[in-house]
Write an enzyme that holds these catalytic residues in place. Sequence first.
Site, PDB file in Angstrom:
ATOM      1  N   ASP A  33      32.706  39.558  67.994  1.00 45.23           N
ATOM      2  CA  ASP A  33      34.031  39.616  68.611  1.00 45.23           C
ATOM      3  C   ASP A  33      33.950  40.102  70.060  1.00 45.23           C
ATOM      4  OD1 ASP A  33      36.762  39.321  68.655  1.00 45.23           O
ATOM      5  OD2 ASP A  33      37.181  41.292  67.800  1.00 45.23           O
ATOM      6  N   GLY A  34      34.842  39.568  70.890  1.00 46.43           N
ATOM      7  CA  GLY A  34      34.986  40.059  72.257  1.00 46.43           C
ATOM      8  C   GLY A  34      34.429  39.149  73.326  1.00 46.43           C
ATOM      9  N   ARG A  37      37.191  38.488  76.030  1.00 47.33           N
ATOM     10  CA  ARG A  37      37.512  39.693  76.789  1.00 47.33           C
ATOM     11  C   ARG A  37      36.353  40.083  77.711  1.00 47.33           C
ATOM     12  NH1 ARG A  37      39.266  43.345  71.940  1.00 47.33           N
ATOM     13  NH2 ARG A  37      38.351  41.599  70.788  1.00 47.33           N
ATOM     14  N   SER A  78      36.356  31.012  62.856  1.00 47.43           N
ATOM     15  CA  SER A  78      37.216  31.246  61.701  1.00 47.43           C
ATOM     16  C   SER A  78      38.184  30.082  61.519  1.00 47.43           C
ATOM     17  CB  SER A  78      38.002  32.549  61.865  1.00 47.43           C
ATOM     18  OG  SER A  78      39.059  32.376  62.792  1.00 47.43           O
ATOM     19  N   THR A  79      38.811  30.014  60.371  1.00 46.61           N
ATOM     20  CA  THR A  79      39.831  28.986  60.144  1.00 46.61           C
ATOM     21  C   THR A  79      41.012  29.196  61.092  1.00 46.61           C
ATOM     22  OG1 THR A  79      40.669  30.374  58.336  1.00 46.61           O
ATOM     23  CG2 THR A  79      39.223  28.551  57.740  1.00 46.61           C
ATOM     24  N   ASN A  81      40.787  30.101  64.156  1.00 46.71           N
ATOM     25  CA  ASN A  81      40.413  29.675  65.505  1.00 46.71           C
ATOM     26  C   ASN A  81      40.812  28.233  65.810  1.00 46.71           C
ATOM     27  OD1 ASN A  81      37.287  31.559  65.444  1.00 46.71           O
ATOM     28  ND2 ASN A  81      39.330  32.182  66.133  1.00 46.71           N
ATOM     29  N   PHE A  82      41.135  27.455  64.769  1.00 53.15           N
ATOM     30  CA  PHE A  82      41.539  26.071  64.997  1.00 53.15           C
ATOM     31  C   PHE A  82      42.889  25.984  65.711  1.00 53.15           C
ATOM     32  CE2 PHE A  82      38.491  25.448  61.494  1.00 53.15           C
ATOM     33  CZ  PHE A  82      37.677  24.486  62.093  1.00 53.15           C
ATOM     34  N   ARG A  84      43.475  27.473  68.473  1.00 54.64           N
ATOM     35  CA  ARG A  84      43.244  27.663  69.902  1.00 54.64           C
ATOM     36  C   ARG A  84      43.424  26.337  70.657  1.00 54.64           C
ATOM     37  NH1 ARG A  84      38.042  31.829  70.248  1.00 54.64           N
ATOM     38  NH2 ARG A  84      39.080  33.575  69.212  1.00 54.64           N
ATOM     39  N   GLU A 221      29.350  48.744  53.678  1.00 51.35           N
ATOM     40  CA  GLU A 221      29.638  49.757  54.684  1.00 51.35           C
ATOM     41  C   GLU A 221      30.041  49.031  55.960  1.00 51.35           C
ATOM     42  OE1 GLU A 221      29.600  53.003  54.151  1.00 51.35           O
ATOM     43  OE2 GLU A 221      28.857  52.821  52.090  1.00 51.35           O
TER      44      GLU A 221
END
Length: 253
Positions: A33-34, A37, A78-79, A81-82, A84, A221
């Site tokens: 992630d990121g 950004r 991810s699903t 993200n479609f 976008r 974890e």
Amino acid sequence: MNLRDLVYGLYARRVEGRLDHDQVPKHIGVILDGNRRWAKASGGSAVQGHQAGADKISELLGWCSETDVEVVTLWLLSTDNFDRPEAELIPLLGIIENTVRQLASDGRWRVHHVGTLDLLPSRTQTVLKEAEEATAGIDGIIVNVAVGYGGRQEIADAVRSLLLEHSAKGTTFEELAEVVSTDLISEHLYTRGQPDPDLVIRTSGEQRLSGFMLWQSAHSEYYFCEVFWPAFRKVDFLRALRDYAARHRRYGA
């Protein structure tokens, strides 16, 4: 090499030297992630951020091979993200395709797709299938590439697969209700036959799973890292392993 890099290098070696390899997680899931950004902060485009994130993957797998990790699951698309814009999604799919080809050609990793193929363009489907076939005989780290992946979708697909399998056998609903179990459902997940993730790492400071491996992560974890994925360093990886080794996993006991 500047002073900052030298200090980080010395610190990383210190952390690595104190790492107990007997306490290293066998399966690590990573929410990369990121990227966007990071790109924005660097004055670049979203596509440049995704490419920088893709370039980081080979480094991560190298670190994993040094520390006896056996399975790595990388959430690449991810699903969600479609949704976008096409101007970002189409180049992102191209970056993912190139990344998967590079993983397959490396010769050290066994590539396995996790996700719903039907949601993906035919070219992406072909790349994923060919990568799996080309690396099927490699005795190395299993690299699950989560493309077109959603945790709820995976569970729905597993239940659908289970129902279809037993329907083909002539099993009645009453008979199936008698035998259905968590183990039986697990046999129909995208990761069937693999150990569940011991550790899930998410970069960028977000502290949520967003649907990542909902079924498999029941006893995982979690390690949330502030750094954006393209800036993820070996020292960040080693900190995650050190943090994991210091925990006492009780599995509900």
